[in-house]
Design a protein around this motif. Structure first.
Motif, PDB file in Angstrom:
ATOM      1  N   UNK A 153     -42.151  -4.721  16.350  1.00 46.81           N
ATOM      2  CA  UNK A 153     -42.951  -5.072  15.167  1.00 46.81           C
ATOM      3  C   UNK A 153     -42.507  -6.368  14.494  1.00 46.81           C
ATOM      4  N   UNK A 154     -41.273  -6.804  14.750  1.00 46.26           N
ATOM      5  CA  UNK A 154     -40.772  -8.000  14.084  1.00 46.26           C
ATOM      6  C   UNK A 154     -41.218  -9.298  14.754  1.00 46.26           C
ATOM      7  N   UNK A 155     -41.793  -9.203  15.958  1.00 50.08           N
ATOM      8  CA  UNK A 155     -42.237 -10.405  16.649  1.00 50.08           C
ATOM      9  C   UNK A 155     -43.406 -11.056  15.912  1.00 50.08           C
ATOM     10  N   UNK A 156     -43.432 -12.381  15.911  1.00 47.35           N
ATOM     11  CA  UNK A 156     -44.477 -13.121  15.209  1.00 47.35           C
ATOM     12  C   UNK A 156     -45.856 -12.796  15.766  1.00 47.35           C
ATOM     13  N   UNK A 157     -45.929 -12.532  17.070  1.00 50.12           N
ATOM     14  CA  UNK A 157     -47.216 -12.298  17.722  1.00 50.12           C
ATOM     15  C   UNK A 157     -47.690 -10.858  17.597  1.00 50.12           C
ATOM     16  N   UNK A 158     -46.883  -9.972  17.021  1.00 49.56           N
ATOM     17  CA  UNK A 158     -47.197  -8.542  17.026  1.00 49.56           C
ATOM     18  C   UNK A 158     -48.546  -8.240  16.384  1.00 49.56           C
ATOM     19  N   UNK A 159     -48.824  -8.840  15.238  1.00 53.57           N
ATOM     20  CA  UNK A 159     -50.078  -8.564  14.548  1.00 53.57           C
ATOM     21  C   UNK A 159     -51.297  -8.963  15.358  1.00 53.57           C
ATOM     22  N   UNK A 160     -51.230 -10.142  15.989  1.00 51.62           N
ATOM     23  CA  UNK A 160     -52.358 -10.620  16.798  1.00 51.62           C
ATOM     24  C   UNK A 160     -52.553  -9.740  18.023  1.00 51.62           C
ATOM     25  N   UNK A 161     -51.438  -9.278  18.615  1.00 49.00           N
ATOM     26  CA  UNK A 161     -51.543  -8.407  19.785  1.00 49.00           C
ATOM     27  C   UNK A 161     -52.198  -7.080  19.426  1.00 49.00           C
ATOM     28  N   UNK A 162     -51.812  -6.508  18.312  1.00 49.30           N
ATOM     29  CA  UNK A 162     -52.402  -5.237  17.890  1.00 49.30           C
ATOM     30  C   UNK A 162     -53.892  -5.402  17.591  1.00 49.30           C
TER      31      UNK A 162
ATOM     32  N   UNK B 135     -55.411   3.393  20.716  1.00 49.15           N
ATOM     33  CA  UNK B 135     -54.909   4.350  19.725  1.00 49.15           C
ATOM     34  C   UNK B 135     -53.571   3.888  19.145  1.00 49.15           C
ATOM     35  N   UNK B 136     -52.691   3.408  20.017  1.00 50.80           N
ATOM     36  CA  UNK B 136     -51.395   2.918  19.540  1.00 50.80           C
ATOM     37  C   UNK B 136     -51.583   1.760  18.563  1.00 50.80           C
ATOM     38  N   UNK B 137     -52.490   0.840  18.883  1.00 53.77           N
ATOM     39  CA  UNK B 137     -52.706  -0.319  18.017  1.00 53.77           C
ATOM     40  C   UNK B 137     -53.176   0.107  16.634  1.00 53.77           C
ATOM     41  N   UNK B 138     -54.020   1.117  16.582  1.00 57.74           N
ATOM     42  CA  UNK B 138     -54.473   1.629  15.268  1.00 57.74           C
ATOM     43  C   UNK B 138     -53.340   2.352  14.561  1.00 57.74           C
ATOM     44  N   UNK B 139     -52.526   3.064  15.294  1.00 54.74           N
ATOM     45  CA  UNK B 139     -51.413   3.829  14.728  1.00 54.74           C
ATOM     46  C   UNK B 139     -50.327   2.900  14.190  1.00 54.74           C
ATOM     47  N   UNK B 140     -50.039   1.838  14.935  1.00 53.11           N
ATOM     48  CA  UNK B 140     -48.941   0.938  14.580  1.00 53.11           C
ATOM     49  C   UNK B 140     -49.300   0.017  13.417  1.00 53.11           C
ATOM     50  N   UNK B 141     -50.563  -0.179  13.162  1.00 51.29           N
ATOM     51  CA  UNK B 141     -51.029  -1.120  12.149  1.00 51.29           C
ATOM     52  C   UNK B 141     -50.332  -0.893  10.800  1.00 51.29           C
TER      53      UNK B 141
END
Length: 397
Positions: free
Chosen positions: A224-233, A281-287
């Motif tokens: 979650x700390x990676x800069x690209x994490x939000x765009x990937x999700x 599902x993971x992307x929605x959960x991790x948001x």
């Protein structure tokens, strides 16, 4: 740089007039000169045809008279005045071939090399960065119609020519004939699966996470700390409700293995479908969370039980909330097929997200793979039994 010499030994396809497609004739013509001990070059007829193809770039199908001699798709003599879809697709394939072959050192028609594979080899040639190669492929894959697709492919084939990467133009022609029809999803899936084929992929960043020759699932390596994490999700969430393998933004996140011939056909397998659903599902959960929501050992039963216990422990919540969650979970357990199971999980995951309750997505993917599998008739019963037990254990702990 990838050799284009594979075109010399492959068996060519036959066009609708009983002749080879022009790009196949060109490859055979070149090969014949080499086999006869002559300097490998195109005959006068092929060279004239290539010039005609370049004249057709950017022109309407059927509008360039010199191109008519190189078409193999038969025009109907019905007086309708409209061109068949296959003729239009062949026009674009021919002009792309003409651009690709221009000044190339070898025949560029390479049987067996789909567009996804060609883009993968383009990336491996270092002619483009990984991000640039993916942008080019994604731009083509998101084209709204055949004309827009051809425009994107014109830019791609110029890059392929510069990098010495060939392309199967017979396969591309067939892809183009399907683009504006119901088979577009299969074409998209084939391109994406070819591009991510681990059998041909060179090692890239993250390969240290591979185990047993297979890429680790995205959720197990997510940081979650990676800069690209939000765009990937966000890219993964864009696949919600869409057919597996047809979302270009998701292609590089898939780790499903399958035989290369299945990849080339764009096969929709239960494994790919399960991973697609788990990723969305993971992307929605991790948001919105700064800690991983993939928690090993937390089955849907365990997660729902923990959620219910949290609700009970919260001020103002009681048996009514617990009963509602138990009913919701009971409906999930009785899902008749994978689609229904995914539908119920989509309504459960936002609740888990809000309560910061994790879920084991590797376990969930295994369940999604087995749910509709007729070869494993006892698997669903076992999942239901274990999840139900997990729910009551988590509730009472």
């Amino acid at each position: 740089m990838t050799s284009m010499s594979g075109a010399r030994n492959a068996r060519p396809a036959v066009g609708r007039r009983g002749r080879l497609y022009f790009w196949e004739e060109a490859a055979r013509n070149w090969s014949a000169a080499r086999n006869e001990g002559r300097s490998p070059e195109f005959s006068v007829f092929i060279a004239r045809g290539l010039r005609a193809l370049r004249e057709g770039v950017g022109q309407e199908p059927g509008a360039v008279a010199p191109m008519r001699a190189v078409h193999r798709v038969v025009l109907p003599d019905d007086g309708s005045g409209s061109l068949p879809d296959a003729y239009i697709a062949e026009h674009y394939s021919l002009t792309l071939f003409g651009l690709h072959q221009y000044a190339a050192s070898d025949p560029v028609h390479q049987p067996g090399t789909g567009l996804g594979t060609a883009c993968l080899r383009l990336r491996q040639s270092n002619a483009l960065t990984q991000a640039a190669a993916e942008r080019r492929l994604n731009a083509a894959a998101t084209a709204q119609d055949l004309h827009e697709l051809a425009q994107h492919l014109q830019q791609l084939v110029s890059l392929l020519r510069s990098a010495g990467v060939g392309l199967d133009y017979t396969r591309l022609f067939r892809d183009l004939t399907r683009w504006d029809g119901p088979d577009r999803n299969r074409v998209l899936r084939a391109w994406g699966l070819q591009y991510t084929d681990p059998a041909t992929r060179a090692p890239v960043d993250g390969d240290e996470n591979r185990t047993g020759g297979a890429a680790a699932p995205y959720w197990t390596t997510f940081d979650p700390s990676r800069r690209e994490a939000g765009a990937e999700l966000a890219a993964l969430r864009s696949g919600t409700g869409r057919e597996a393998g047809t979302v270009p933004a998701m292609w590089t996140f898939h780790s499903t293995r399958m035989a290369s011939e299945w990849r080339d056909k764009g096969s929709l397998t239960s494994d790919l479908t399960a991973e697609h659903a788990a990723l969305t599902l993971f992307a929605r959960h991790q948001q919105t969370h700064v800690h991983p929501m993939h928690v090993r050992g937390s089955s849907p039963g365990t997660a729902t039980g923990r959620l219910a216990k949290k609700e009970v422990d919260s001020a103002g919540e009681g048996k009514s909330t617990t009963a509602a969650l138990e009913r919701r979970f009971g409906v999930l357990l009785t899902s008749a097929d994978t689609d229904e199971l995914v539908m119920h999980l989509r309504s459960l995951v936002p609740l888990l997200n809000k309560a910061s309750v994790g879920l084991d997505y590797t376990l969930l993917r295994s369940a999604l793979q087995a749910w509709d599998d007729p070869r494993r008739p006892d698997a669903v019963a076992a999942f239901r039994q274990h999840w139900d037990r997990d729910f009551h254990i988590a509730m009472s702990s």
